[in-house]
Scaffold this motif. Structure first.
Motif, mmCIF file in Angstrom:
data_model
loop_
_atom_site.group_PDB
_atom_site.id
_atom_site.type_symbol
_atom_site.label_atom_id
_atom_site.label_comp_id
_atom_site.label_asym_id
_atom_site.label_seq_id
_atom_site.Cartn_x
_atom_site.Cartn_y
_atom_site.Cartn_z
ATOM 1 N N LEU A 80 3.791 46.298 52.433
ATOM 2 C CA LEU A 80 3.501 46.811 51.090
ATOM 3 C C LEU A 80 3.071 45.709 50.131
ATOM 4 O O LEU A 80 2.707 45.993 48.991
ATOM 5 N N ASN A 81 3.151 44.477 50.579
ATOM 6 C CA ASN A 81 2.746 43.365 49.730
ATOM 7 C C ASN A 81 1.225 43.254 49.756
ATOM 8 O O ASN A 81 0.634 42.966 50.798
ATOM 9 N N PRO A 82 0.549 43.467 48.635
ATOM 10 C CA PRO A 82 -0.922 43.387 48.642
ATOM 11 C C PRO A 82 -1.435 41.979 48.909
ATOM 12 O O PRO A 82 -2.567 41.815 49.349
ATOM 13 N N LYS A 83 -0.612 40.979 48.628
ATOM 14 C CA LYS A 83 -0.996 39.572 48.807
ATOM 15 C C LYS A 83 -2.288 39.245 48.061
ATOM 16 O O LYS A 83 -3.034 38.350 48.434
ATOM 17 N N PHE A 84 -2.521 39.984 47.017
ATOM 18 C CA PHE A 84 -3.710 39.830 46.178
ATOM 19 C C PHE A 84 -3.266 40.048 44.736
ATOM 20 O O PHE A 84 -2.943 41.160 44.337
ATOM 21 N N ALA A 211 1.438 45.024 34.530
ATOM 22 C CA ALA A 211 1.321 45.224 35.972
ATOM 23 C C ALA A 211 -0.096 45.611 36.376
ATOM 24 O O ALA A 211 -0.411 45.689 37.565
ATOM 25 N N THR A 212 -0.965 45.840 35.396
ATOM 26 C CA THR A 212 -2.381 46.088 35.661
ATOM 27 C C THR A 212 -3.181 44.793 35.588
ATOM 28 O O THR A 212 -4.003 44.500 36.449
ATOM 29 N N VAL A 275 9.038 46.929 38.887
ATOM 30 C CA VAL A 275 8.907 48.121 39.722
ATOM 31 C C VAL A 275 7.457 48.329 40.144
ATOM 32 O O VAL A 275 7.177 48.657 41.303
ATOM 33 N N ALA A 276 6.521 48.130 39.213
ATOM 34 C CA ALA A 276 5.103 48.371 39.506
ATOM 35 C C ALA A 276 4.458 47.218 40.264
ATOM 36 O O ALA A 276 3.442 47.410 40.943
ATOM 37 N N GLN A 277 5.035 46.028 40.167
ATOM 38 C CA GLN A 277 4.491 44.861 40.863
ATOM 39 C C GLN A 277 5.651 44.052 41.444
ATOM 40 O O GLN A 277 5.898 42.919 41.044
ATOM 41 N N PRO A 278 6.345 44.610 42.411
ATOM 42 C CA PRO A 278 7.580 43.975 42.897
ATOM 43 C C PRO A 278 7.356 42.629 43.572
ATOM 44 O O PRO A 278 8.227 41.761 43.534
ATOM 45 N N TYR A 279 6.185 42.437 44.174
ATOM 46 C CA TYR A 279 5.992 41.211 44.943
ATOM 47 C C TYR A 279 5.618 40.019 44.063
ATOM 48 O O TYR A 279 5.488 38.901 44.571
ATOM 49 N N ASP A 283 7.458 37.670 46.186
ATOM 50 C CA ASP A 283 6.535 36.684 46.768
ATOM 51 C C ASP A 283 6.054 35.763 45.641
ATOM 52 O O ASP A 283 4.851 35.681 45.345
ATOM 53 N N PRO A 284 6.975 35.057 44.986
ATOM 54 C CA PRO A 284 6.644 34.348 43.744
ATOM 55 C C PRO A 284 5.667 33.195 43.928
ATOM 56 O O PRO A 284 4.868 32.916 43.033
ATOM 57 N N ILE A 285 5.720 32.514 45.061
ATOM 58 C CA ILE A 285 4.839 31.362 45.253
ATOM 59 C C ILE A 285 3.382 31.805 45.318
ATOM 60 O O ILE A 285 2.501 31.244 44.661
#
Length: 619
Positions: A80-84, A211-212, A275-279, A283-285
């Motif tokens: 679920l992590n978009p990594k983008f 989050a947008t 909630v809308a951008q959990p990563y 995935d903070p780095i």
């Protein structure tokens, strides 16, 4: 039969209800026209996903799926992590959630069949978001000023070509604009009524905006204005006559008293953002790295090829000029910017809190993005609704104040500007009724260029021809030998040799757009070889002549509105239209390159050796 007798006052009440309902009828008409302009031609690229940001979002959406367990969800490697994170995750997750409603299509593209449907769904959502912006700016204008001002602002957004164009892409721009206006609307309600529910609504919409896209952060300034106003309605009054120091002191004094609602808004916004951008948290780095990179690119601290177009642009002036001419159309664009400056001047004199509230977003946001190195026209879409709101407010005030300019002249100028903008909007919308130029050129190449011919294309641009698939056609670029011209590489002896060898061994040179040529020709000191290459190519002195091109311009009833993509020196034999060609000057690359580029194909008519080409290209 007994005749019915209405109670006294019934007729007056009915008339009052009719009058109060008229603004909503007018808004409905505005929304109807706006919807037609935005939903028209959503399949403008036949599903090829020619907009790179939209393509990236759709590809990310297609890769997402639910994790197999809770532990995997909280992992940075979660599916679920978009990594983008160049954009926020809300638009990505929203499109993923709704992707089950993507319409089936018969479009045959190089991509998976379902991606075209997802893109069309996203574009429909983008159009809906922009209609939401129109409705919300009306509500904001009605709340702060009057229903008439709200309607005029809504009409301005409805006919704005910048909004119409971005509604045909699924990036993040229209959603961001809607959430910004929504946050401002609820903040205005909070300022006027001070109700707890508006604290929650401001926090929610602010969190969703962040989050947008993180560039919504300056909303904290008008939110602060709103909570101060809600705490003390007399902090700044419309008729207060005070110097700016007194005004600043008056605003700062109650800040401590508003800490509770302000902390509540920020806490709610943070919770909604997570909630809308959990990563961003999980995935903070990666999140911090990408956000930092995007920030450095925007400020010009990192030299990327696709931002060099802004090397010779003037901060603040460039976005004002581009949006006035192309985004809103003349003279409406100039009126909007001029009225905004006049609004700021009036606020400095009269300290009307309503003007200050609008400027707390508009001025701060414009100072932030107008000073950047990158000045994409789309960056202005969270600002344009407020430009129209300030324009409507100033025109209405001047009308009421019996200014030196007669009221009928003001009404005529404003009405005529809106009408001209509407005509321009219909002319622009016509590009979505015709085939995309890259498809037209691809068909021409497959039909006229023999197989195994050698094509020279440019890096950092779309490669033409594109694959074509249909029941009767099955063509692929592999039918040709393709060589790449590294035009953005440093101009040195190695590049000179590469250009000479590629040109000497190529049968055709294909330019998908003016992404590179328009930029490089404006940077002759950095690119002496490359800028000379384009001048000689366009003049027919490198052994190649213009064979064909494909144009899909802004046109209406025989009049074509064009832009200067060649710095005043177009290729020999290029004629964009047999009709009246009306040039409006330079347009921002991002405005033209996605939905109405101008591809060119040059055919070798005279063979030159690498040695001869080096002699011609050497500065």
């Amino acid at each position: 039969m007994i005749a019915r007798q209405d109670a006294p006052g019934t007729e007056r009440r009915g008339l009052r209800h009719l009058v109060t309902g008229l603004p909503y009828l007018a808004l409905a008409l505005i929304l109807l026209i706006a919807a037609w302009l935005r939903f028209y031609g959503l399949a403008w690229d036949s599903g090829y996903l020619f907009h790179p940001d939209e393509r990236q979002i759709v590809l990310v959406v297609s890769r997402l799926h639910l994790p197999s367990n809770v532990a995997e969800f909280f992992s940075a490697d979660s599916p679920l992590n978009p990594k983008f994170f160049a954009y926020g995750s809300l638009p990505i997750y929203l499109l993923k959630i709704l992707s089950g409603f993507a319409p089936p299509t018969t479009l045959t593209t190089p991509w998976r069949q379902d991606l075209a449907g997802i893109a069309l769904l996203g574009r429909a959502l983008s159009a809906v978001f922009d209609l939401g912006t129109i409705a919300l700016i009306f509500l904001l204008g009605r709340r702060l000023y009057s229903a008439t001002i709200g309607l005029l602002a809504a009409a301005g957004v409805a006919v704005s070509v910048l909004h119409i164009q971005l509604a045909h892409f699924y990036a993040v721009d229209t959603l961001l604009a809607m959430l910004v206006v929504a946050t401002m609307y609820f903040a205005a309600r909070l300022a006027q009524m001070g109700k707890r529910r508006d604290v929650f609504l401001v926090g929610i919409t602010f969190g969703l905006a962040l989050a947008t896209k993180i560039t919504a952060a300056p909303l904290i300034v008008p939110i602060l204005v709103a909570v101060v106003r809600a705490r003390n309605h007399q902090a700044v009054t419309p008729r207060a006559k005070k110097n700016w120091r007194a005004v600043v002191a008056e605003w700062l004094k109650p800040l401590w008293a508003v800490r509770q609602p302000l902390v509540a808004i920020l806490g709610i916004a943070l919770a909604v953002f997570v909630v809308a951008q959990p990563y961003a948290v999980l995935d903070p780095i990666r999140f911090a790295s990408q956000i930092t990179t995007e920030s450095f690119v925007a400020r010009g601290w990192l030299d990327y090829q696709y931002t060099r177009q802004y090397a010779d642009t003037t901060p603040f002036i460039y976005p004002i000029a581009q949006s006035s001419v192309w985004g809103m159309s003349l003279p409406l664009g100039l009126l909007a910017w001029g009225a905004s400056a006049w609004c700021a001047w009036r606020w400095l004199r009269a300290h009307d809190w309503r003007d200050g509230f609008i400027l707390a977003w508009a001025a701060v946001y414009f100072l932030a993005i107008g000073a950047q190195y990158t000045k994409y026209l789309r960056y202005l879409i969270p600002l344009t609704p407020f430009l129209f709101l300030m324009l409507a407010a100033q025109v209405t005030r001047l009308n009421a104040e019996r200014a030196r300019v007669p009221a009928y002249i003001l009404r005529f100028v404003f009405s005529a500007s809106l009408a001209l903008a509407l005509v321009y909007a219909f002319a622009f919308d016509s590009i979505y009724s015709r085939e995309h130029p890259w498809l037209t050129i691809s068909k021409w190449i497959y039909a006229n260029v023999p197989a195994n011919a050698t094509l020279a294309i440019e890096h950092w641009d779309d490669a033409l021809p594109v694959p074509l698939r249909s029941n009767s056609t099955n063509h692929d670029p592999s039918e040709y030998r393709v060589q790449t011209l590294p035009m953005y590489d440093a101009d040195d002896a190695a590049k000179l040799q590469t250009l000479s060898d590629v040109l000497a061994s190529s049968d055709y040179v294909v330019l998908a757009s003016q992404r590179l040529s328009a930029t490089i020709e404006r940077l002759p000191q950095r690119y002496p070889i490359s800028s000379r290459y384009y001048r000689l190519l366009f003049a027919g002195q490198l052994g190649f002549d213009l064979a064909t091109f494909a144009v899909n311009g802004i046109a209406l009833d025989g009049v074509v509105i064009s832009d200067d993509r060649f710095n005043g020196a177009p290729p020999r034999d290029l004629r964009l239209s047999d009709a009246l060609d009306w040039s409006w000057g330079r347009a921002d690359e991002s405005f033209v390159v996605y939905d109405h580029p101008l591809p060119l194909v040059f055919k070798k008519t005279r063979a030159l050796s690498p040695t001869e080409l080096r002699a011609l290209l050497a500065p």
